[in-house]
Design a protein around this motif. Structure first.
Motif, PDB file in Angstrom:
ATOM      1  N   ASN A  76      -4.177 -10.424  11.983  1.00 40.11           N
ATOM      2  CA  ASN A  76      -3.763  -9.187  12.671  1.00 40.11           C
ATOM      3  C   ASN A  76      -2.395  -8.730  12.189  1.00 40.11           C
ATOM      4  OD1 ASN A  76      -6.144  -9.123  14.147  1.00 40.11           O
ATOM      5  ND2 ASN A  76      -5.247 -10.118  15.927  1.00 40.11           N
ATOM      6  N   GLN A  85      -2.755  -7.117   8.805  1.00 41.44           N
ATOM      7  CA  GLN A  85      -3.324  -5.772   8.928  1.00 41.44           C
ATOM      8  C   GLN A  85      -2.288  -4.783   9.450  1.00 41.44           C
ATOM      9  OE1 GLN A  85      -6.942  -5.563  11.190  1.00 41.44           O
ATOM     10  NE2 GLN A  85      -7.015  -3.341  11.131  1.00 41.44           N
ATOM     11  N   GLU A  86      -1.557  -5.172  10.483  1.00 40.74           N
ATOM     12  CA  GLU A  86      -0.548  -4.269  11.032  1.00 40.74           C
ATOM     13  C   GLU A  86       0.576  -4.025  10.031  1.00 40.74           C
ATOM     14  OE1 GLU A  86       2.205  -3.536  14.996  1.00 40.74           O
ATOM     15  OE2 GLU A  86       0.621  -5.061  15.060  1.00 40.74           O
ATOM     16  N   ASN A  87       0.967  -5.059   9.302  1.00 45.13           N
ATOM     17  CA  ASN A  87       1.989  -4.876   8.274  1.00 45.13           C
ATOM     18  C   ASN A  87       1.525  -3.920   7.180  1.00 45.13           C
ATOM     19  OD1 ASN A  87       4.541  -6.278   8.670  1.00 45.13           O
ATOM     20  ND2 ASN A  87       3.324  -8.150   8.740  1.00 45.13           N
ATOM     21  N   ALA A  88       0.246  -3.995   6.842  1.00 45.14           N
ATOM     22  CA  ALA A  88      -0.295  -3.071   5.835  1.00 45.14           C
ATOM     23  C   ALA A  88      -0.224  -1.632   6.338  1.00 45.14           C
ATOM     24  CB  ALA A  88      -1.735  -3.445   5.496  1.00 45.14           C
ATOM     25  N   GLU A  89      -0.549  -1.442   7.609  1.00 36.30           N
ATOM     26  CA  GLU A  89      -0.465  -0.095   8.193  1.00 36.30           C
ATOM     27  C   GLU A  89       0.973   0.393   8.223  1.00 36.30           C
ATOM     28  OE1 GLU A  89      -2.344  -0.643  11.986  1.00 36.30           O
ATOM     29  OE2 GLU A  89      -4.344  -0.864  11.096  1.00 36.30           O
ATOM     30  N   LEU A  90       1.891  -0.488   8.592  1.00 36.10           N
ATOM     31  CA  LEU A  90       3.309  -0.113   8.625  1.00 36.10           C
ATOM     32  C   LEU A  90       3.824   0.193   7.221  1.00 36.10           C
ATOM     33  CD1 LEU A  90       4.663  -2.711  11.235  1.00 36.10           C
ATOM     34  CD2 LEU A  90       4.395  -0.237  11.561  1.00 36.10           C
ATOM     35  N   THR A 110       2.072   1.388   4.751  1.00 33.98           N
ATOM     36  CA  THR A 110       1.542   2.708   4.395  1.00 33.98           C
ATOM     37  C   THR A 110       2.393   3.802   5.021  1.00 33.98           C
ATOM     38  OG1 THR A 110      -0.700   1.807   4.253  1.00 33.98           O
ATOM     39  CG2 THR A 110      -0.506   4.191   4.513  1.00 33.98           C
ATOM     40  N   GLU A 111       2.735   3.601   6.279  1.00 31.53           N
ATOM     41  CA  GLU A 111       3.585   4.581   6.969  1.00 31.53           C
ATOM     42  C   GLU A 111       4.953   4.672   6.302  1.00 31.53           C
ATOM     43  OE1 GLU A 111       5.515   5.489  11.381  1.00 31.53           O
ATOM     44  OE2 GLU A 111       4.000   3.915  11.176  1.00 31.53           O
ATOM     45  N   GLU A 112       5.513   3.533   5.916  1.00 31.68           N
ATOM     46  CA  GLU A 112       6.809   3.534   5.242  1.00 31.68           C
ATOM     47  C   GLU A 112       6.741   4.296   3.916  1.00 31.68           C
ATOM     48  OE1 GLU A 112       9.215  -0.345   5.479  1.00 31.68           O
ATOM     49  OE2 GLU A 112       7.178  -0.960   6.070  1.00 31.68           O
ATOM     50  N   LYS A 133       4.783   6.793   3.166  1.00 27.91           N
ATOM     51  CA  LYS A 133       4.740   8.227   3.473  1.00 27.91           C
ATOM     52  C   LYS A 133       6.121   8.731   3.877  1.00 27.91           C
ATOM     53  CE  LYS A 133      -0.107   8.221   4.912  1.00 27.91           C
ATOM     54  NZ  LYS A 133      -1.027   8.299   6.047  1.00 27.91           N
ATOM     55  N   LYS A 154       8.228  -5.410  12.924  1.00 23.36           N
ATOM     56  CA  LYS A 154       7.966  -6.478  11.960  1.00 23.36           C
ATOM     57  C   LYS A 154       8.652  -7.785  12.402  1.00 23.36           C
ATOM     58  CE  LYS A 154       7.045  -3.857   7.752  1.00 23.36           C
ATOM     59  NZ  LYS A 154       7.462  -3.636   6.359  1.00 23.36           N
TER      60      LYS A 154
END
Length: 176
Positions: free
Chosen positions: A99, A102-107, A109-111, A113, A142
């Motif tokens: 988990n 996965q959350e780090n990957a989403e963060l 991606t946001e970073e 952008k 994080k």
């Protein structure tokens, strides 16, 4: 074809390895009737000591022998419970780790952008301020994720060490 999920492979292998270790210990240290019998009496007899101090070592060894089966059963039960807890902790640790990834990957991606917006020509002060505020929140998140994972890992390692100690003691007790 029936096969375990990829997330269960490590758990299954660890279970099989543990079962194999226990099986080996039981076959190697399985008490035999010869071990349980009292040593043979020799023809030469020693004079009996009349002091209570001379009788005390024999009484102590008998009390240890009498307590060993109970201690063995208690520690074996504690070992089984610890192993069960280890399996649960391992599954929980692996799930939390997945988990977190996965959350780090989403963060991340946001970073990415956010960086595109801020590094673009004509980025406004407002966009830079939003970037720094959001980046601070992401860093805090994080840190929280890492701390939670570290706490779970430390608890797992502590229980793993306990299991190793109990396994060693149960193996040693089985020799009596």
């Amino acid at each position: 074809t029936v096969s375990p999920g990829a997330s269960s492979v490590d758990h299954t292998l660890n279970t099989l390895r543990y079962a194999d270790r226990i099986k080996e210990k039981k076959s190697v240290s399985k008490p035999t009737k010869k071990r349980l019998k009292a040593p043979a009496v020799t023809k030469k007899r020693k004079p009996k000591a009349t002091t209570s101090a001379a009788k005390q070592p024999q009484q102590q060894s008998n009390s240890v022998t009498k307590r060993t089966p109970i201690t063995f059963v208690n520690e074996e039960a504690e070992l089984r419970q610890t192993v069960q807890e280890l399996f649960q902790q391992e599954e929980s640790l692996l799930n939390l780790h997945m988990n977190n990834i996965q959350e780090n990957a989403e963060l991340l991606t946001e970073e990415g952008k956010m960086l595109q917006v801020v590094t673009a020509d004509g980025a406004t002060e407002e966009e830079v301020a939003e970037y720094t505020e959001r980046l601070e929140a992401i860093i805090e998140r994080k840190c929280h994720l890492i701390e939670a994972l570290q706490d779970k890992m430390m608890a797992f390692r502590k229980n793993l060490k306990r299991e190793e100690e109990l396994s060693q003691r149960v193996g040693n007790l089985a020799q009596y």
